[in-house]
Design a protein around this motif. Structure first.
Motif, PDB file in Angstrom:
ATOM      1  N   PHE A 330      65.572 110.261 -27.691  1.00  0.00           N
ATOM      2  CA  PHE A 330      66.808 110.937 -27.303  1.00  0.00           C
ATOM      3  C   PHE A 330      68.040 110.102 -27.684  1.00  0.00           C
ATOM      4  CE2 PHE A 330      70.089 111.223 -23.948  1.00  0.00           C
ATOM      5  CZ  PHE A 330      70.539 112.516 -24.171  1.00  0.00           C
ATOM      6  N   TYR A 331      68.010 108.806 -27.360  1.00  0.00           N
ATOM      7  CA  TYR A 331      69.178 107.961 -27.599  1.00  0.00           C
ATOM      8  C   TYR A 331      69.397 107.719 -29.092  1.00  0.00           C
ATOM      9  CZ  TYR A 331      72.587 104.285 -26.771  1.00  0.00           C
ATOM     10  OH  TYR A 331      73.743 103.545 -26.757  1.00  0.00           O
ATOM     11  N   VAL A 332      68.305 107.534 -29.846  1.00  0.00           N
ATOM     12  CA  VAL A 332      68.448 107.333 -31.291  1.00  0.00           C
ATOM     13  C   VAL A 332      69.012 108.581 -31.953  1.00  0.00           C
ATOM     14  CG1 VAL A 332      67.172 106.960 -33.439  1.00  0.00           C
ATOM     15  CG2 VAL A 332      66.681 105.551 -31.446  1.00  0.00           C
ATOM     16  N   THR A 333      68.591 109.753 -31.492  1.00  0.00           N
ATOM     17  CA  THR A 333      69.110 111.003 -32.044  1.00  0.00           C
ATOM     18  C   THR A 333      70.608 111.129 -31.817  1.00  0.00           C
ATOM     19  OG1 THR A 333      66.984 112.081 -31.621  1.00  0.00           O
ATOM     20  CG2 THR A 333      68.867 113.518 -32.006  1.00  0.00           C
ATOM     21  N   ILE A 334      71.096 110.637 -30.679  1.00  0.00           N
ATOM     22  CA  ILE A 334      72.513 110.732 -30.367  1.00  0.00           C
ATOM     23  C   ILE A 334      73.336 109.720 -31.167  1.00  0.00           C
ATOM     24  CG2 ILE A 334      74.209 110.336 -28.526  1.00  0.00           C
ATOM     25  CD1 ILE A 334      72.297 111.607 -26.596  1.00  0.00           C
ATOM     26  N   THR A 335      72.831 108.494 -31.267  1.00  0.00           N
ATOM     27  CA  THR A 335      73.628 107.416 -31.868  1.00  0.00           C
ATOM     28  C   THR A 335      73.558 107.372 -33.394  1.00  0.00           C
ATOM     29  OG1 THR A 335      71.762 105.895 -31.522  1.00  0.00           O
ATOM     30  CG2 THR A 335      73.482 105.964 -29.832  1.00  0.00           C
ATOM     31  N   PHE A 336      72.466 107.850 -33.982  1.00  0.00           N
ATOM     32  CA  PHE A 336      72.322 107.810 -35.447  1.00  0.00           C
ATOM     33  C   PHE A 336      72.484 109.230 -35.982  1.00  0.00           C
ATOM     34  CE2 PHE A 336      70.063 107.788 -39.472  1.00  0.00           C
ATOM     35  CZ  PHE A 336      70.473 106.588 -40.044  1.00  0.00           C
ATOM     36  N   ASN A 337      73.552 109.441 -36.741  1.00  0.00           N
ATOM     37  CA  ASN A 337      73.882 110.770 -37.249  1.00  0.00           C
ATOM     38  C   ASN A 337      73.684 110.804 -38.767  1.00  0.00           C
ATOM     39  OD1 ASN A 337      74.886 113.289 -37.851  1.00  0.00           O
ATOM     40  ND2 ASN A 337      76.772 113.055 -36.674  1.00  0.00           N
ATOM     41  N   PRO A 338      72.546 111.329 -39.256  1.00  0.00           N
ATOM     42  CA  PRO A 338      72.316 111.369 -40.708  1.00  0.00           C
ATOM     43  C   PRO A 338      73.351 112.210 -41.454  1.00  0.00           C
ATOM     44  CG  PRO A 338      70.278 111.768 -39.493  1.00  0.00           C
ATOM     45  CD  PRO A 338      71.388 111.830 -38.502  1.00  0.00           C
ATOM     46  N   VAL A 339      73.865 113.267 -40.826  1.00  0.00           N
ATOM     47  CA  VAL A 339      74.860 114.118 -41.489  1.00  0.00           C
ATOM     48  C   VAL A 339      76.138 113.327 -41.758  1.00  0.00           C
ATOM     49  CG1 VAL A 339      76.253 116.213 -41.283  1.00  0.00           C
ATOM     50  CG2 VAL A 339      73.903 116.174 -40.395  1.00  0.00           C
ATOM     51  N   GLU A 340      76.601 112.588 -40.777  1.00  0.00           N
ATOM     52  CA  GLU A 340      77.822 111.797 -40.945  1.00  0.00           C
ATOM     53  C   GLU A 340      77.641 110.707 -41.988  1.00  0.00           C
ATOM     54  OE1 GLU A 340      80.788 108.964 -38.240  1.00  0.00           O
ATOM     55  OE2 GLU A 340      79.147 110.077 -37.304  1.00  0.00           O
ATOM     56  N   ILE A 341      76.490 110.038 -41.966  1.00  0.00           N
ATOM     57  CA  ILE A 341      76.238 108.976 -42.948  1.00  0.00           C
ATOM     58  C   ILE A 341      76.160 109.548 -44.351  1.00  0.00           C
ATOM     59  CG2 ILE A 341      74.559 107.245 -43.681  1.00  0.00           C
ATOM     60  CD1 ILE A 341      73.854 106.810 -40.770  1.00  0.00           C
ATOM     61  N   SER A 342      75.500 110.698 -44.489  1.00  0.00           N
ATOM     62  CA  SER A 342      75.402 111.330 -45.801  1.00  0.00           C
ATOM     63  C   SER A 342      76.774 111.759 -46.331  1.00  0.00           C
ATOM     64  CB  SER A 342      74.470 112.538 -45.717  1.00  0.00           C
ATOM     65  OG  SER A 342      74.433 113.243 -46.929  1.00  0.00           O
ATOM     66  N   ASP A 343      77.601 112.317 -45.447  1.00  0.00           N
ATOM     67  CA  ASP A 343      78.946 112.728 -45.870  1.00  0.00           C
ATOM     68  C   ASP A 343      79.796 111.531 -46.294  1.00  0.00           C
ATOM     69  OD1 ASP A 343      78.266 115.320 -45.351  1.00  0.00           O
ATOM     70  OD2 ASP A 343      79.208 115.386 -43.354  1.00  0.00           O
ATOM     71  N   ASN A 344      79.699 110.422 -45.567  1.00  0.00           N
ATOM     72  CA  ASN A 344      80.464 109.227 -45.934  1.00  0.00           C
ATOM     73  C   ASN A 344      80.005 108.659 -47.268  1.00  0.00           C
ATOM     74  OD1 ASN A 344      82.033 109.313 -43.609  1.00  0.00           O
ATOM     75  ND2 ASN A 344      80.632 108.030 -42.435  1.00  0.00           N
TER      76      ASN A 344
END
Length: 435
Positions: A330-344
């Protein structure tokens, strides 16, 4: 090792920061033994000698206060309200868009979030102080029928609540002073000290009650646990990233290679805190619903006492293990955002070799994080079970010194502080603390 320590104290700026940090530490530890107004300190010591203060609720909260809670001192709440507030503010970033915007605004946004954390800390401290004072007033805090608070008038109760809340605010201020003018992260160091303060008593109890053989086995297991924690905490999966060359005016930028470090234990100690908080609820219900006159409690209280009262029942251990794993995901899903990293990455011309930008990169990162989170969750689950296993095998209490959460926090803080000292030494000398 001694030469490295000598190099630390030969650096004037670093030496001054270390002495300042040690001074704050002394103040913090003294405050843990100053009784709150209205508390009979002698009666508190008598109640503690009766040994009715072991168990999930006491061990978990008292660990983060450095023993101050059971002393009913001015620092009885410890740093726990701040930890809870910081976790809540971090989780609210997913729910409240404004918090997510502040997170992306840099230093100014971070200072605003810090201010919100302080306000929430004061509110939680008031709530916790009211609970502890109520328990102390009735004698349920220490499981003792002696009057811990002889004068339970309204003004005395209000003074105790204000004092405990002010103690938490003072601890928060001391931690920020260490961060600004000392060495390391102040809040983390205070948590480190609170946990380390219980080690001598815990080890002494094992030596006295179990003998030197069990003590030696516990020390060996503790050292092996520390080695394992250091190994896992430093382990990471490095996802390679390349940046294409771009022409900006007359300059050519990019063309570099780097990586995204994904730690095996990305969640840190937060899942164990979540799981421990949930598993504390049955103990609180048992405590508040057990008749004080010696009559038989209700059936559901007996059920909770059998399965969740001591923390050694297989049902309790299995549920705690599963909760730790679930909260890790649950916590890893909240803190690590693959969509945001991919967009950056796409924004700055970065890509993972062999993976197309956009949605394929998101799916690849989701795949990697799901694979790496599983061993991290199992590691946290096993680490959190160490005190319970010790409780069954050697009849240790819940204050077992080499508990999973305590070792994890202490090793993490120690590694972080050593790295900061090493970085500051390298600013003055070519040779740092670490070789």
């Amino acid at each position: 090792m001694f030469s490295a320590i000598a190099r630390v104290f030969r650096t004037p700026d670093l030496r001054r920061k270390i002495w300042f940090t040690l001074g704050i530490v002394v103040i913090y530890r003294i405050g843990a033994f100053v009784p709150a107004p209205g508390v009979d300190y002698g009666t508190v010591q008598v109640c503690l000698d009766q040994g009715n203060t072991t168990g999930g609720l006491y061990s978990f909260v008292n660990m983060f206060s450095g023993g101050a809670m059971l002393q009913v001192s001015v620092f009885a709440l410890g740093i726990m309200p701040y930890i809870t507030a910081a976790i809540i503010v971090q989780l609210l970033r997913v729910v409240i868009p404004r918090f997510e915007e502040l997170q992306k605004e840099g230093a100014q946004g971070q200072s605003k979030l810090t201010q919100y954390t302080r306000y929430l800390t004061v509110a939680l401290a008031l709530l916790n102080a009211t609970t502890i004072v109520s328990l102390a007033r009735t004698g349920a805090l220490l499981g003792c029928n002696l009057p811990i608070v002889p004068d339970d008038s309204l003004w005395v109760i209000l003074l105790m609540i204000v004092t405990l809340t002010s103690g938490t605010v003072l601890i928060m201020w001391l931690g920020e002073l260490i961060t600004e003018r000392g060495v390391g992260n102040g809040m983390s160091l205070l948590i480190f000290l609170s946990i380390a303060a219980g080690f001598p008593a815990g080890l002494g109890q094992i030596w006295t009650t179990q003998g030197w053989r069990v003590f030696g086995i516990v020390m060996i297991v503790g050292l092996l646990t520390i080695m394992a924690v250091v190994f896992v905490e430093e382990s990471q999966r490095r996802v390679p990233v390349q940046y294409a060359k771009r022409q900006i005016g007359r300059r050519t930028v990019g063309g570099t290679s780097t990586y995204i470090p994904i730690k095996v234990n990305m969640a840190g100690v937060i899942p164990v805190i979540f799981a421990s908080s949930i598993m504390m609820l049955p103990g609180i219900l048992i405590q508040f619903n057990t008749p004080q006159d010696g009559s038989n409690p209700p059936g559901w209280v007996l059920f909770l006492s059998e399965y969740f009262g001591t923390g050694s029942h297989p049902v309790y251990m299995a549920l705690f293990f599963l909760l730790t794993i679930g909260f890790t995901y649950f916590y890893v899903t909240i803190t690590f955002n693959p969509v945001e990293i991919s967009d950056n990455m796409k924004k700055y011309g970065g890509f993972i070799p062999g993976v197309r930008a956009g949605r394929p990169t998101e799916k690849y990162l989701e795949y990697v994080i799901s694979r790496i989170t599983f061993p991290g969750a199992m590691y946290l689950g096993v680490l959190a079970m160490i005190p319970m296993i010790a409780f069954v095998l050697i009849n240790a209490d819940q204050n077992f010194p080499f508990g999973g959460i305590s070792i994890l926090i202490m090793v993490g803080v120690a590694l972080q502080t050593i790295k900061q000292i090493n970085a500051q030494m390298e600013q003055h000398n070519y040779e740092g603390l670490l070789r």
